[in-house]
Write a protein that holds these residues in place. Structure first.
Motif, PDB file in Angstrom:
ATOM      1  N   THR A 240     -31.371  18.900  17.211  1.00 25.97           N
ATOM      2  CA  THR A 240     -29.903  18.124  16.808  1.00 25.97           C
ATOM      3  C   THR A 240     -28.914  19.222  16.978  1.00 25.97           C
ATOM      4  OG1 THR A 240     -30.595  19.154  14.610  1.00 25.97           O
ATOM      5  CG2 THR A 240     -31.302  16.770  15.144  1.00 25.97           C
ATOM      6  N   LEU A 241     -29.322  20.654  17.199  1.00 30.46           N
ATOM      7  CA  LEU A 241     -28.335  21.486  17.241  1.00 30.46           C
ATOM      8  C   LEU A 241     -27.580  21.278  18.763  1.00 30.46           C
ATOM      9  CD1 LEU A 241     -30.040  24.631  16.138  1.00 30.46           C
ATOM     10  CD2 LEU A 241     -28.469  23.186  14.873  1.00 30.46           C
ATOM     11  N   VAL A 251     -28.289  28.937  24.833  1.00 29.25           N
ATOM     12  CA  VAL A 251     -28.924  28.374  23.804  1.00 29.25           C
ATOM     13  C   VAL A 251     -29.927  27.297  23.886  1.00 29.25           C
ATOM     14  CG1 VAL A 251     -28.714  28.115  21.296  1.00 29.25           C
ATOM     15  CG2 VAL A 251     -27.461  29.488  22.316  1.00 29.25           C
ATOM     16  N   GLY A 252     -29.316  26.226  24.701  1.00 26.39           N
ATOM     17  CA  GLY A 252     -30.097  25.084  24.969  1.00 26.39           C
ATOM     18  C   GLY A 252     -31.521  25.142  25.365  1.00 26.39           C
ATOM     19  N   PRO A 253     -31.890  25.908  26.456  1.00 23.97           N
ATOM     20  CA  PRO A 253     -33.113  26.094  27.009  1.00 23.97           C
ATOM     21  C   PRO A 253     -34.147  26.777  25.894  1.00 23.97           C
ATOM     22  CG  PRO A 253     -31.606  26.442  28.692  1.00 23.97           C
ATOM     23  CD  PRO A 253     -30.949  26.328  27.533  1.00 23.97           C
ATOM     24  N   LEU A 254     -33.467  27.658  25.092  1.00 30.03           N
ATOM     25  CA  LEU A 254     -34.250  28.387  23.981  1.00 30.03           C
ATOM     26  C   LEU A 254     -34.366  27.393  22.972  1.00 30.03           C
ATOM     27  CD1 LEU A 254     -35.552  31.044  22.884  1.00 30.03           C
ATOM     28  CD2 LEU A 254     -33.052  31.309  21.796  1.00 30.03           C
ATOM     29  N   LEU A 255     -33.630  26.412  22.504  1.00 29.54           N
ATOM     30  CA  LEU A 255     -34.004  25.694  21.585  1.00 29.54           C
ATOM     31  C   LEU A 255     -35.305  24.467  22.120  1.00 29.54           C
ATOM     32  CD1 LEU A 255     -30.465  24.445  20.139  1.00 29.54           C
ATOM     33  CD2 LEU A 255     -32.437  26.023  18.944  1.00 29.54           C
ATOM     34  N   LEU A 256     -34.978  24.027  23.207  1.00 30.79           N
ATOM     35  CA  LEU A 256     -36.223  23.301  23.921  1.00 30.79           C
ATOM     36  C   LEU A 256     -37.423  23.938  23.729  1.00 30.79           C
ATOM     37  CD1 LEU A 256     -34.472  22.004  27.341  1.00 30.79           C
ATOM     38  CD2 LEU A 256     -34.942  20.668  25.031  1.00 30.79           C
TER      39      LEU A 256
END
Length: 478
Positions: A240-241, A251-256
């Motif tokens: 949701t971030l 940050v996107g790939p890390l959250l994935l």
């Protein structure tokens, strides 16, 4: 109340109110009256008049001679009056109505809808992995490996889910766990390999994204089958971030990765914590072939949902693949769709009890289908409208786009309804044929109205199947 109650053959007998009289002498070896009162205790306590007890005594085969010799009373009525006076009244509470077999809480269905929809945010977070020039047929970069992995995973996991649920329906949870332990890793490997096999030059990052998605689909299948929706929701919460503005691209790939590791870890721990083993001795194993139509149904419906997403992509003109508002609306609507399926089962069971003719029951089923399908399409339209308003630069929810989306929704809901009654082969055939027709229309560059015709035809065929198959009372006997 006072006076005499006149019953043929017993005229003049004092009845109500009960007049106490001297008790007969007891046998030295015990109290036969106490034994009889104990024997009929529940019946006497619930009686509202001594005559009810007299009827029980007579039905037990006692004659007046036996009653006089053993209990010292001239007949069953006199004996019943003393028993009535001996035992305190205890009226049983009214039995609770039987639980509705198809009852389900709306909240749990909405939670499942969120669990189905949240993975769509992965496409937003994974945009840097999917950047690049357009692929074949003008598709965004990375679309082909994503489609291959997703469609293979949907087909495999639908079959696996049906296989595990078949074991659960036989009250054999260990066998269901064993099927998930074997099938989930195998499905993740096969779907990931299919994505890698069609990866083109410069699409390695997209292939990695697709492989991660395949692992997630297998983990989510195991968790959902075993009723672990809530832990899966918490595992997906980091996604949701991705809706926050100004989020750094790195940050996107890390959250994935965090969300994927959480989901897979939960699935592994859940499966390891469950007992797994062979079915009980002599149990009949569900046929493997019975799960194939469910996999084909997953294939067909998956392609139709992807078609809705691709339609948004082409209208949006995006260079990177994203989950369009139509696809998000369809996945979010699966929660209300599941609840409405349960409502249909409940209402049709009610109609089965209260209709008197086959024609009347068929009319009741048609009315219930119309009501539930109409409610689902209203929810779907509201979700699509909300998603269009919130989605950045989303295409306008025009007449053609809305009509196509609603027809795809009708195909999904009626197909799920048929599948829930075990009529998966017919639903799978129609959905797969529609998916093939949609794919050919996309490849051949057919006008957008072709999708409307294909979806409308599929929806009409499935609606006809519902009326024919589910209009029979025998289809609703569980």
């Amino acid at each position: 109340m006072s006076g005499s109650l006149w019953i043929g053959g017993n005229e003049g007998r004092d009845t109500l109110p009960f007049i106490p009289r001297q008790r007969p002498a007891r046998a030295a070896g015990g109290d036969p009256m106490s034994e009889l009162a104990l024997r009929f205790d529940d019946l006497i306590a619930a009686a509202v008049h001594p005559d009810e007890i007299a009827a029980v005594i007579e039905s037990d085969g006692m004659t007046d001679a036996q009653i006089s010799a053993r209990y010292g009373h001239p007949d069953s009525f006199s004996l019943a009056e003393e028993l009535y006076g001996r035992v305190e009244r205890r009226y049983p509470t009214a039995p609770a109505p039987p639980p509705e077999p198809w009852h389900t809480h709306l909240g749990s269905c909405l939670l499942r809808g969120l669990v189905f929809a949240l993975p769509g945010l992965a496409y937003v977070l994974g945009a840097p992995l999917l950047a690049g020039p357009r692929a074949a047929f003008g598709l965004p970069a990375g679309t082909v490996p994503l489609l291959a992995g997703t469609v293979t995973g949907w087909m495999w996991n639908q079959s696996l889910s049906h296989r595990a649920h078949s074991w659960l329906s036989l009250a054999d949870r260990p066998a269901a766990v064993r099927a998930l332990r074997l099938g989930a890793p195998l499905g993740a490997a096969l779907s990931a390999l299919s994505a890698i096999a069609v990866t083109g030059p410069g699409e390695l990052s997209a292939a990695a994204f697709a492989a991660g998605q395949c692992c997630y689909l297998s983990a989510a299948t195991a968790l959902l089958v075993l009723g672990r929706e809530r832990p899966l929701f918490w595992a997906l919460l980091p996604l949701t971030l991705g809706a926050l503005p100004g989020l750094p691209a790195a940050v996107g790939p890390l959250l994935l990765l965090v969300s994927l590791i959480a989901a897979v870890t939960l699935a592994v721990l859940t499966l390891r914590g469950e007992a797994a083993g062979p079915g009980p001795h002599g149990a009949v194993s569900p046929r493997l072939a019975a799960s194939v139509p469910y996999g084909l149904f997953g294939l067909g419906t998956g392609v139709l949902v992807l078609y809705a997403a691709l339609g948004d992509i082409f209208r949006h003109g995006s260079t990177g693949i994203v989950a369009g508002p139509s696809a998000v609306a369809l996945t979010l609507s699966m929660g209300p769709a599941e609840w409405l399926l349960h409502r249909f089962r409940a209402r049709s069971a009610t109609g089965l009890r209260f209709t008197q003719t086959a024609r009347g029951f068929r009319g009741s089923v048609v009315a219930t289908v119309t009501l539930c399908l109409g409610a689902y399409l209203l929810v779907l339209a509201a979700l699509a409208e909300a998603g269009t308003g919130l989605w950045p630069d989303a295409p306008v929810l025009g007449g053609l786009r809305l009509a196509t989306l609603l027809l795809i929704g009708a195909v999904l809901w009626t197909g799920l309804l048929l599948q829930s009654f075990g009529a998966a082969p017919g639903a799978a055939l129609v959905c797969c044929a529609a998916a093939v027709a949609q794919t050919l229309a996309l490849v051949l560059g057919a006008p957008p109205t072709t999708g409307l015709v294909v979806s409308g035809t599929a929806a009409a065929l499935l609606a006809a199947l519902v009326c024919v198959l589910l209009g029979r009372a025998t289809a609703h006997r569980s």
